[in-house]
Motif scaffolding. Structure first.
Motif, PDB file in Angstrom:
ATOM      1  N   SER A  85     -12.853 -34.967 -14.657  1.00 52.87           N
ATOM      2  CA  SER A  85     -11.600 -34.362 -14.176  1.00 52.87           C
ATOM      3  C   SER A  85     -10.390 -35.038 -14.812  1.00 52.87           C
ATOM      4  O   SER A  85      -9.379 -34.377 -15.106  1.00 52.87           O
ATOM      5  CB  SER A  85     -11.513 -34.451 -12.651  1.00 52.87           C
ATOM      6  OG  SER A  85     -11.574 -35.795 -12.214  1.00 52.87           O
ATOM      7  N   GLU A  86     -10.471 -36.362 -15.042  1.00 53.91           N
ATOM      8  CA  GLU A  86      -9.385 -37.063 -15.724  1.00 53.91           C
ATOM      9  C   GLU A  86      -9.205 -36.561 -17.155  1.00 53.91           C
ATOM     10  O   GLU A  86      -8.081 -36.387 -17.646  1.00 53.91           O
ATOM     11  CB  GLU A  86      -9.645 -38.575 -15.723  1.00 53.91           C
ATOM     12  CG  GLU A  86      -9.369 -39.239 -14.376  1.00 53.91           C
ATOM     13  CD  GLU A  86      -9.669 -40.728 -14.387  1.00 53.91           C
ATOM     14  OE1 GLU A  86     -10.278 -41.199 -15.379  1.00 53.91           O
ATOM     15  OE2 GLU A  86      -9.307 -41.407 -13.411  1.00 53.91           O
ATOM     16  N   ILE A  90     -14.985 -37.894 -11.447  1.00 50.62           N
ATOM     17  CA  ILE A  90     -13.661 -38.499 -11.685  1.00 50.62           C
ATOM     18  C   ILE A  90     -13.357 -38.552 -13.180  1.00 50.62           C
ATOM     19  O   ILE A  90     -12.251 -38.196 -13.635  1.00 50.62           O
ATOM     20  CB  ILE A  90     -13.596 -39.906 -11.057  1.00 50.62           C
ATOM     21  CG1 ILE A  90     -13.652 -39.802  -9.532  1.00 50.62           C
ATOM     22  CG2 ILE A  90     -12.318 -40.631 -11.481  1.00 50.62           C
ATOM     23  CD1 ILE A  90     -13.884 -41.120  -8.829  1.00 50.62           C
ATOM     24  N   GLU A 143      -5.876 -34.925 -18.691  1.00 51.38           N
ATOM     25  CA  GLU A 143      -5.185 -35.557 -19.819  1.00 51.38           C
ATOM     26  C   GLU A 143      -5.157 -34.657 -21.058  1.00 51.38           C
ATOM     27  O   GLU A 143      -4.200 -34.662 -21.837  1.00 51.38           O
ATOM     28  CB  GLU A 143      -5.876 -36.878 -20.162  1.00 51.38           C
ATOM     29  CG  GLU A 143      -5.681 -37.959 -19.102  1.00 51.38           C
ATOM     30  CD  GLU A 143      -6.523 -39.186 -19.394  1.00 51.38           C
ATOM     31  OE1 GLU A 143      -7.208 -39.209 -20.437  1.00 51.38           O
ATOM     32  OE2 GLU A 143      -6.500 -40.125 -18.573  1.00 51.38           O
TER      33      GLU A 143
END
Length: 464
Positions: free
Chosen positions: A261-262, A258, A266
């Motif tokens: 991937s964030e 998570i 971004e």
């Protein structure tokens, strides 16, 4: 005084009436045993109950044969041999059922019981053939039953961590053994004594045998029920511990996936291609770790619920190990670890293919995890005492002695990071232990801190 005499008659049934009680008692116990077998118990317990149930059936038939014998004067070898053979067979099966309840009973113990049964049967056939006196037959029959029951009864009493109920059942058999000793000696002293004697002592002996038979039969069923409840309690405790482990170990990989991937979402336009590839590689590695954990979880769940099929067949060992090496070659390459097998072709073992592959995959993965870069993991086998011993040896960081004892136990799990900070749940080793034991084998580890570890497991050439 008269009242006392009348009261004493309650305990002095006629011999044939006592035989009738023994017939009905064993018949009822056989019905109970098979009812329990089909309704309540696991596969392991069903095997116990099948053996014990047949012991009661044989004894039922034996007492019916004794009861139906009307001519007790004329010597008839066939009429003597049939019921006594059934009696010996019933106590042999009962002794086997008793050994099944004793943890760690070896094949040697079962073989001893079989030898005692065969020798007892042959000795009895011999004294019948030479037409020995009735008291000799009674004494020898008692001796044979005594020899069949003595070892299992003592194992019941001396078993480490034996439950109180098991000890009580063991003492019940000890009482029966004492009666058998008396019944061995008494006919030799009072030579007129036969199986059908109206002697008061004989009547008391038969009554005690009936009571001990009922206590042992019901006690056996209650003991199996007790062990089932203990097993269920342990499974529930293991389940709770297991899910706490899974919850903890899944959190790490998912947080990594998570988080990475964030970052990609971004800063997609701000990252260099090299940085993007590094993030993708890390996400891929976390995904593989999570998949491996979930795969072990599914396999473990199937194993615990009994839905995992066990189908042993003859396998070429090198085919299994070469397949596993191919699957794990990339992991070894990433750490520059030499992963090699010393197993040549045309070497076979009888095992479940999926289980054996799982054992090798987990043990080799474990070895790679705790081996430094430029290290070595070696796979080998050897034949020893009618079994194949497999070895997965590394020259990694090793295991501290205090950790080895509980390495395969779920309740004592301590997570140790690999040489590249690889994580693990410890579930793989638990699966290995479970699958090896399904093959009636053993698994163990020899290790020294700083010098590496050698995991070994055995699979017998033949097993039930």
């Amino acid at each position: 005084m008269e009242t006392l005499n009348q009261f004493s008659k309650l305990f002095l049934l006629e011999i044939r009436n006592t035989m009738g009680l023994l017939f009905w008692g064993n018949l009822v116990l056989a019905a109970l045993v098979f009812t329990f077998r089909f309704a309540l118990f696991s596969k392991d317990s069903q095997r116990h109950l099948l053996v014990f149930g047949f012991s009661k059936i044989f004894q039922t038939l034996a007492w019916m044969a004794f009861f139906l014998r009307t001519n007790t004067v004329t010597f008839n070898a066939i009429i003597i041999l049939i019921p006594n053979t059934l009696i010996f067979a019933s106590y042999y099966l009962e002794s086997i059922a008793m050994l099944m309840l004793v943890k760690g009973s070896s094949k040697k113990a079962y073989r001893i019981q079989t030898i005692l049964f065969a020798l007892g049967l042959l000795s009895f056939y011999y004294v019948v053939w030479i037409q020995s006196a009735s008291n000799i037959l009674v004494s020898l029959a008692s001796l044979n039953i005594f020899l069949l029951l003595i070892i299992p009864a003592l194992r019941f009493l001396t078993e480490t961590r034996s439950s109180l109920f098991k000890k009580i059942l063991g003492f019940n058999y000890i009482i029966l053994l004492v009666v058998l000793i008396f019944r061995m000696i008494y006919p030799l002293i009072k030579t007129s004594t036969t199986l059908y004697s109206v002697d008061v002592t004989q009547k008391i002996i038969f009554l005690i045998v009936f009571l001990m038979m009922m206590i042992s039969g019901v006690g056996y069923l209650l003991l199996l029920q007790e062990e089932k409840e203990i097993q269920i309690k342990k499974l529930l405790e293991d389940k709770d511990k297991f899910f706490s482990i899974i919850a903890h170990d899944l959190r790490g990989p998912f947080n990594g996936i998570i988080g990475l991937s964030e970052l990609l979402l971004e800063k997609d336009n701000q990252l260099e291609p090299k940085e993007t590839n590094e993030f993708i590689h890390l996400i891929h590695q976390s995904s593989k770790n999570t998949f491996s954990l979930l795969e072990n979880l599914l396999t473990w769940a199937k194993s615990q619920t009994g839905s995992l099929e066990f189908s042993p067949v003859q396998l070429e060992i090198s085919a299994i190990t070469n397949k596993t090496i191919s699957l794990l070659a990339n992991i070894a390459k990433s750490k520059n670890i030499t992963l090699r097998s010393e197993i040549v072709g045309n070497q076979y073992v009888v095992a479940d293919k999926n289980m054996l592959e799982t054992i090798f995959r987990n043990l080799i993965t474990n070895a790679l995890k705790f081996t430094e870069a430029d290290g070595e993991v070696r796979i080998s086998i050897k034949k020893e005492k009618n079994q194949t011993i497999f070895s997965i040896k590394d020259n990694g960081i090793g295991i501290a002695p205090q950790k080895i004892t509980n390495l395969f136990a779920i309740n004592y799990r301590k997570n140790t990071l690999g040489t590249n900070d690889e994580t693990g749940s410890g579930l793989g080793l638990m699966l290995c232990k479970d699958f090896v034991e399904k093959h009636n084998g053993e698994i163990w580890v020899e290790s020294e801190v700083g010098k590496g570890s050698e995991f070994k497991f055995s699979i017998p050439d033949t097993f039930d």
